[in-house]
Design a protein around this motif. Structure first.
Motif, mmCIF file in Angstrom:
data_model
loop_
_atom_site.group_PDB
_atom_site.id
_atom_site.type_symbol
_atom_site.label_atom_id
_atom_site.label_comp_id
_atom_site.label_asym_id
_atom_site.label_seq_id
_atom_site.Cartn_x
_atom_site.Cartn_y
_atom_site.Cartn_z
ATOM 1 N N ALA A 245 -177.135 62.098 -33.315
ATOM 2 C CA ALA A 245 -175.697 62.020 -33.020
ATOM 3 C C ALA A 245 -175.106 60.672 -33.442
ATOM 4 C CB ALA A 245 -175.473 62.258 -31.527
ATOM 5 N N CYS A 246 -175.775 59.543 -33.086
ATOM 6 C CA CYS A 246 -175.165 58.231 -33.348
ATOM 7 C C CYS A 246 -176.035 57.342 -34.241
ATOM 8 C CB CYS A 246 -174.829 57.519 -32.044
ATOM 9 S SG CYS A 246 -176.255 56.804 -31.217
ATOM 10 N N HIS B 296 -178.263 60.851 -25.982
ATOM 11 C CA HIS B 296 -178.577 62.183 -26.526
ATOM 12 C C HIS B 296 -180.088 62.424 -26.429
ATOM 13 C CE1 HIS B 296 -178.403 65.622 -29.203
ATOM 14 N NE2 HIS B 296 -179.365 65.080 -29.928
ATOM 15 N N CYS C 27 -181.470 58.738 -33.420
ATOM 16 C CA CYS C 27 -180.587 59.735 -32.810
ATOM 17 C C CYS C 27 -179.836 60.511 -33.890
ATOM 18 C CB CYS C 27 -179.615 59.029 -31.878
ATOM 19 S SG CYS C 27 -178.399 60.139 -31.153
ATOM 20 N N CYS D 81 -176.499 56.490 -27.028
ATOM 21 C CA CYS D 81 -175.604 57.465 -26.388
ATOM 22 C C CYS D 81 -176.316 58.386 -25.399
ATOM 23 C CB CYS D 81 -174.898 58.303 -27.456
ATOM 24 S SG CYS D 81 -175.978 59.478 -28.293
ATOM 25 N N CYS E 279 -181.897 58.850 -26.807
ATOM 26 C CA CYS E 279 -181.230 57.826 -27.608
ATOM 27 C C CYS E 279 -180.928 56.599 -26.750
ATOM 28 C CB CYS E 279 -179.948 58.397 -28.192
ATOM 29 S SG CYS E 279 -178.984 57.147 -29.053
HETATM 30 ZN ZN LIG Z 1 -177.276 58.465 -29.937
#
Ligand SMILES: [Zn+2]
Length: 258
Positions: free
Chosen positions: A104-105, A126, A102, A124, A121
Motif C-alpha cells: 500500500a505505502c 497494512h 508494504c 500504515c 507495515c
Molecule cells: Zn504501508
C-alpha cells in the motif's frame, strides 16, 4: 529453541538436505547455526520434534554433503507428513521473501508480534497474510468412461484432470464449469467435492471435484491441452503418481464406475 530441531532451508525453490549414503535428512539447527539469520518460522511438530523454516542467506552450500532438491522431485521420496511440512515451509519462506515492503505505502514490513503468519507495515499498519491460490481439479465421468487430458506444458507425458485457478468473484463450481468449457469444450452437469491437497508450486490449494458430462464435443484449447480423450479402467494412458490428488481423483472415479 532446541539445537537438535530440524530446519527446512530453501535456496529459491530447492530444499537443503544432507546426504548420508543413499538417504537424505534435514539439517539440524546446530549444524546451520552460524549461517541462519533470525529465529526462522516455527512450523509445527511431528513426533514431539519442532520443525523450523528458514531462507538460506548465501549463494553457496556449507559442505560437500549438502545438496539441493526440488520439492517436486521429493514427492514420494520424503515421508508424506514431512513432505507436506516442507511445502508449508517453502510457502511461508517465499511469502516472507516477497512481502518485505508494504504493497500500500512501500515502507518496510515486519513479522506480526503475535507470532501469527502475517507481515505488518511499519508505516500504515497494512497487514499481509501468506498467499494461497485456490485451483479446482476435475475428473469428468461419462457412463463407464472418464476424460483425461495431457497438458501442453507438462514434460512427463501423464494424462490427468482438468485444472485451473479460481478467478476473483467465482465460486468453485463456476470455476469447474469454466475451466472444462475453456480447455476441452465440454459442459458438465452435477458435480461433487472430492477433497483437497496443498500444492506448493508456488502456493496452490487444489480442490478436487468429480463432475458428470452433460454435453458438447471435444475441442481442445491448444496452448493448454496437447491431447485429451475418454478412457475406461482397462484402457488407461500414463497416469500421475499416487501421491497426487489428480491420481486420487482418477482412482476414485474409476472405482465408482466399476
Ligand atoms: Zn504501508
Amino acid at each position: 529453541m532446541n539445537p537438535q530441531d530440524p530446519v527446512f532451508s530453501f535456496v529459491r525453490n530447492e530444499l537443503l538436505l544432507i546426504a548420508e549414503g543413499e538417504a537424505l535428512r534435514l539439517p539440524r539447527r546446530e549444524e546451520l547455526a552460524r549461517h541462519l539469520v533470525g529465529p526462522g518460522l516455527a512450523l509445527g511438530e511431528i513426533a514431539e520434534r519442532r520443525y523450523w523454516a528458514h531462507a538460506w542467506p548465501h549463494a553457496v552450500l556449507p559442505a560437500p554433503d549438502y545438496q539441493l532438491h526440488g520439492l517436486r522431485a521429493l514427492l514420494g521420496r520424503l515421508p508424506s507428513e514431512l513432505w507436506a511440512l516442507a511445502g508449508r515451509a517453502y510457502q511461508l519462506v517465499e511469502w516472507e521473501r516477497t512481502h518485505r515492503f508494504c504493497g500500500a505505502c512501500g515502507k518496510t514490513t515486519r513479522r506480526h508480534e503475535s507470532g501469527e503468519f502475517a507481515m505488518v507495515c511499519s508505516g500504515c499498519g497494512h497487514t499481509a497474510y501468506p498467499r494461497i491460490s485456490p485451483a479446482t481439479i476435475t475428473v469428468i465421468t461419462r457412463g463407464r468412461e472418464i476424460l483425461l487430458a495431457r497438458n501442453a506444458r507438462s514434460a512427463n507425458g501423464f494424462f490427468a484432470c482438468i485444472a485451473g485457478f479460481v478467478e476473483a468473484g467465482e465460486s468453485l463450481e463456476d470455476c469447474v464449469r469454466r475451466e472444462v468449457r475453456e480447455e476441452v469444450g465440454l459442459e458438465v452437469g452435477p458435480m461433487r467435492y472430492f477433497g483437497s491437497q496443498p500444492w506448493p508450486f508456488p502456493h496452490q490449494l487444489m480442490l478436487g471435484f468429480i463432475a458428470e458430462y452433460a454435453g458438447g464435443e471435444l475441442k481442445l484449447q491448444e496452448d493448454e491441452i496437447a491431447e485429451a480423450g475418454w478412457f475406461t479402467a482397462d484402457n488407461l494412458p500414463p497416469l500421475p503418481p499416487k501421491v497426487s490428488i489428480a491420481r486420487q481423483l482418477i482412482d476414485a472415479a474409476l472405482a465408482e464406475l466399476a
